[in-house]
Each structure stands twice: as C-alpha cells, then as structure tokens.
Design an enzyme around this catalytic site. Structure first.
Site, PDB file in Angstrom:
ATOM      1  N   SER A  24       0.812  -1.002  -0.197  1.00  0.00           N
ATOM      2  CA  SER A  24      -0.129   0.135   0.008  1.00  0.00           C
ATOM      3  C   SER A  24       0.700   1.308  -0.032  1.00  0.00           C
ATOM      4  O   SER A  24       0.454   2.373  -0.738  1.00  0.00           O
ATOM      5  CB  SER A  24      -0.984   0.112   0.902  1.00  0.00           C
ATOM      6  OG  SER A  24      -2.047  -0.900   0.948  1.00  0.00           O
ATOM      7  N   THR A  68      -6.823  -2.759   7.435  1.00  0.00           N
ATOM      8  CA  THR A  68      -6.824  -4.304   6.973  1.00  0.00           C
ATOM      9  C   THR A  68      -6.870  -5.056   8.318  1.00  0.00           C
ATOM     10  O   THR A  68      -6.976  -4.579   9.396  1.00  0.00           O
ATOM     11  CB  THR A  68      -5.370  -4.571   6.086  1.00  0.00           C
ATOM     12  OG1 THR A  68      -5.416  -5.945   5.522  1.00  0.00           O
ATOM     13  CG2 THR A  68      -4.084  -4.431   6.893  1.00  0.00           C
ATOM     14  N   LYS A  72     -10.706  -4.355  10.480  1.00  0.00           N
ATOM     15  CA  LYS A  72     -11.806  -3.824   9.532  1.00  0.00           C
ATOM     16  C   LYS A  72     -13.191  -3.873  10.143  1.00  0.00           C
ATOM     17  O   LYS A  72     -13.933  -2.838  10.040  1.00  0.00           O
ATOM     18  CB  LYS A  72     -11.881  -4.599   8.326  1.00  0.00           C
ATOM     19  CG  LYS A  72     -10.803  -4.581   7.284  1.00  0.00           C
ATOM     20  CD  LYS A  72     -11.035  -5.587   6.216  1.00  0.00           C
ATOM     21  CE  LYS A  72      -9.943  -5.387   5.257  1.00  0.00           C
ATOM     22  NZ  LYS A  72     -10.127  -6.291   4.121  1.00  0.00           N
ATOM     23  N   GLY A 128     -13.281 -18.574   3.377  1.00  0.00           N
ATOM     24  CA  GLY A 128     -13.031 -17.850   4.479  1.00  0.00           C
ATOM     25  C   GLY A 128     -14.065 -16.800   4.949  1.00  0.00           C
ATOM     26  O   GLY A 128     -15.225 -17.080   4.314  1.00  0.00           O
ATOM     27  N   GLY A 130     -13.904 -13.636   6.963  1.00  0.00           N
ATOM     28  CA  GLY A 130     -13.306 -12.334   7.547  1.00  0.00           C
ATOM     29  C   GLY A 130     -13.823 -11.090   6.457  1.00  0.00           C
ATOM     30  O   GLY A 130     -14.914 -11.361   6.029  1.00  0.00           O
ATOM     31  N   GLY A 131     -13.227  -9.855   6.946  1.00  0.00           N
ATOM     32  CA  GLY A 131     -13.537  -8.916   6.039  1.00  0.00           C
ATOM     33  C   GLY A 131     -13.689  -8.684   4.723  1.00  0.00           C
ATOM     34  O   GLY A 131     -14.456  -8.270   4.053  1.00  0.00           O
ATOM     35  N   ARG A 153     -12.684 -22.546   8.344  1.00  0.00           N
ATOM     36  CA  ARG A 153     -12.436 -23.677   9.189  1.00  0.00           C
ATOM     37  C   ARG A 153     -13.143 -23.357  10.486  1.00  0.00           C
ATOM     38  O   ARG A 153     -13.453 -24.480  11.215  1.00  0.00           O
ATOM     39  CB  ARG A 153     -10.865 -23.446   9.448  1.00  0.00           C
ATOM     40  CG  ARG A 153     -10.377 -24.349  10.345  1.00  0.00           C
ATOM     41  CD  ARG A 153      -8.720 -24.397  10.275  1.00  0.00           C
ATOM     42  NE  ARG A 153      -8.206 -23.249  10.803  1.00  0.00           N
ATOM     43  CZ  ARG A 153      -7.069 -22.801  10.533  1.00  0.00           C
ATOM     44  NH1 ARG A 153      -5.926 -23.727   9.936  1.00  0.00           N
ATOM     45  NH2 ARG A 153      -6.626 -21.523  10.731  1.00  0.00           N
ATOM     46  N   LYS A 155     -16.168 -22.543  12.069  1.00  0.00           N
ATOM     47  CA  LYS A 155     -17.624 -22.914  11.674  1.00  0.00           C
ATOM     48  C   LYS A 155     -18.292 -21.402  12.360  1.00  0.00           C
ATOM     49  O   LYS A 155     -19.397 -20.934  11.638  1.00  0.00           O
ATOM     50  CB  LYS A 155     -18.083 -23.853  12.082  1.00  0.00           C
ATOM     51  CG  LYS A 155     -17.608 -25.162  11.416  1.00  0.00           C
ATOM     52  CD  LYS A 155     -17.922 -24.994   9.953  1.00  0.00           C
ATOM     53  CE  LYS A 155     -17.639 -26.273   9.266  1.00  0.00           C
ATOM     54  NZ  LYS A 155     -16.186 -26.090   9.162  1.00  0.00           N
ATOM     55  N   PHE A 210      -7.716 -13.400  -3.533  1.00  0.00           N
ATOM     56  CA  PHE A 210      -7.267 -12.230  -2.797  1.00  0.00           C
ATOM     57  C   PHE A 210      -5.680 -12.121  -2.525  1.00  0.00           C
ATOM     58  O   PHE A 210      -5.248 -10.811  -2.092  1.00  0.00           O
ATOM     59  CB  PHE A 210      -8.126 -11.955  -1.387  1.00  0.00           C
ATOM     60  CG  PHE A 210      -9.226 -11.213  -1.277  1.00  0.00           C
ATOM     61  CD1 PHE A 210      -9.334  -9.971  -1.109  1.00  0.00           C
ATOM     62  CD2 PHE A 210     -10.446 -12.004  -1.913  1.00  0.00           C
ATOM     63  CE1 PHE A 210     -10.579  -9.221  -1.222  1.00  0.00           C
ATOM     64  CE2 PHE A 210     -11.590 -11.373  -1.983  1.00  0.00           C
ATOM     65  CZ  PHE A 210     -11.703  -9.934  -1.827  1.00  0.00           C
TER      66      PHE A 210
END
Length: 269
Positions: A24, A68, A72, A128, A130-131, A153, A155, A210
């Site tokens: 970034s 990140t 997030k 996945g 997450g965000g 992974r 749940k 990603f």
C-alpha cells in the site's frame, strides 16, 4: 514519497497488524507523486493494545486511512459515520475524515463485471469469513449470484457471515467444500490458496483470489491450467486502492499504470 514534507503535507496511512509485507505505501505514494498531491502515506503496524491506545489519535490527525486485518470490523466504532455499503457489510477498509467506506466491495464489483456480464443464477463459493469475504459476498450477491456458500475452518465465523447475508435478503449457507455443478464462482479470501480443491477450480467459470504475493498462487495456476477466467489478488489490491483515492481526492491513477510501476520496481512477482 514526497521529496520534501512541509506544513501543508497531508497524512494518509494503513492500519493493521503484522503488515510488513504490504504494498500500500508503494501504491499510494506513487499515486500522490503522479497526481501532484502534497501527501505522504505511512504504515501503522499495531497490535491490539497499541490499536486501542492510538486509533483515536490517528483518526484525528490523518486525512485518510486504509484498514486491513484484523481491524476492519473493530475500527467502525471509532468513526463518525459509515456509508451504506460498509454499514451492511459490517467492515470498513477505507476512511476519509472519520467516515468509513468499503473499497474491497467496490473492487470486486468492478472486476467481476469485466469478466462476466451477468452472474444471475451462479452459485458462489467463498473460502474464508473475514472482512474480505464479507465484502466479496455482498458484492457478488448484489451482482445477482443466486446463492453464497461459505467454506471456513472456524464454523462460528462462517455462521455469522451466512446469518448477516440472510438478514439482508440474500441466500447464504455453510458448506464443507464445493459441490461440483455448473455456473460456479470461487473466491479465496484466506491466506492459503491451496484450500480450494483443484476439481472445483476446473469446473468453475471464474476464480477470484485475494492473495497477491506471489501474484500467481496455486489457485491462479490451476485456473490457468484449465483455461478458467480469474481475478488475481494484485488486481483487487490495486483497484480497491484506486477506489480509495477517488474517495479521498475525486481522482486517481489508472490501475494499469500502478501495476506497471510495481512490476518495474520488482515489488511483485
């Protein structure tokens, strides 16, 4: 980065944890130079304690920020407001003057439209929870995917994401892995591209990755092997950065020019 920092130099930066690898600063400082903007982009690599102690101060002095993993979600409670998309997604990755946005969501919509004009009727498997997974799930649902299947992974995180999508009127469920059918989109939002079985890749219509280092992950290699369309992690990283700069400055450098610069600097491979 600027040759000279002065009184009028604006501060931008990235907030996250264990982010030494990030591209970034290279992307945004290159853009600032190219656009003639008097600004500097720094990295704030913060553990949980430092984040809690410093986030309010950083928000006060920074003109704009990116966020990140793993902040997030948590950063939202420190903001004055969030836009419609980030509020629904419950994740922010871009901040401008204490207002939150989600440019991961915008990048996925932008890039998928270039590959498939109409995803109506497609089943989407997201690895996945997450965000990034949330942003992709909402983007693909809004583009018209008929169902979202979460493979994760942990749940409990998968159920949280499925519940969030269902509450917003979308069709989401938990799966152990992909079922090989027609009209499949695959998204890997985990750090490990090998979680996606090769059999699933070769039956899919589009693969979204990603991970951006290396650019050609195992998932992307498999997509190329079977002639499957793909969006790599570098494309997502750069496009979400471009969308962030549009929010900050109402202008940006072209994606292709940024990617060319990163390869010229040998920052990606």
């Amino acid at each position: 980065m600027l040759e000279e920092i002065n009184y009028d130099t604006k501060l931008f930066g990235l907030i996250g944890k264990n982010i030494k690898y990030t591209l970034s600063p290279y992307i945004h400082n290159f853009s600032f130079r190219t656009l003639g903007i008097n600004a500097v982009y720094l990295v704030f690599d913060l553990d949980e304690m430092k984040f809690k102690r410093s986030i309010s101060g950083i928000l006060e002095i920074a003109e704009g920020l990116n966020v990140t993993i793993p902040y997030k979600d948590e950063v939202m409670k420190y903001l004055d407001n969030t836009d419609t998309h980030s509020t629904r997604i419950q994740a922010v990755n871009t901040i401008y003057k204490k207002s939150g946005y989600n440019t991961d969501y915008l990048a996925i919509k932008n890039l998928v439209r270039k590959k498939i004009k109409n995803v109506s009727g497609y089943e989407c498997y997201i690895y996945g929870a997450g965000g990034a997974a949330k942003a992709a799930a909402f983007a693909l649902s809004e583009l018209g995917c008929s169902s979202i299947s979460i493979v994760n992974r942990t749940k409990s995180r998968a159920y949280e994401l499925a519940e969030l999508l269902n509450k917003n009127g979308y069709n989401a469920s938990i799966k152990e892995n992909c079922n090989i059918t027609n009209n499949i989109l695959i998204v890997n939002s985990t750090p490990n591209s090998s979680v996606v079985p090769e059999d699933c890749v070769k039956k899919s219509d589009l693969v979204i990755e990603f991970v951006y280092r290396p650019v050609e992950t195992e998932l992307i290699k498999n997509a190329k092997k079977y002639g499957i369309q793909y969006i790599n992690g570098l494309e997502i990283l750069v496009n979400q950065a471009v969308e962030a700069e549009k929010i900050w400055f109402n202008k940006s450098v072209a994606d292709e020019k940024i990617i060319e610069y990163l390869y010229a600097r040998e920052l990606v491979w």
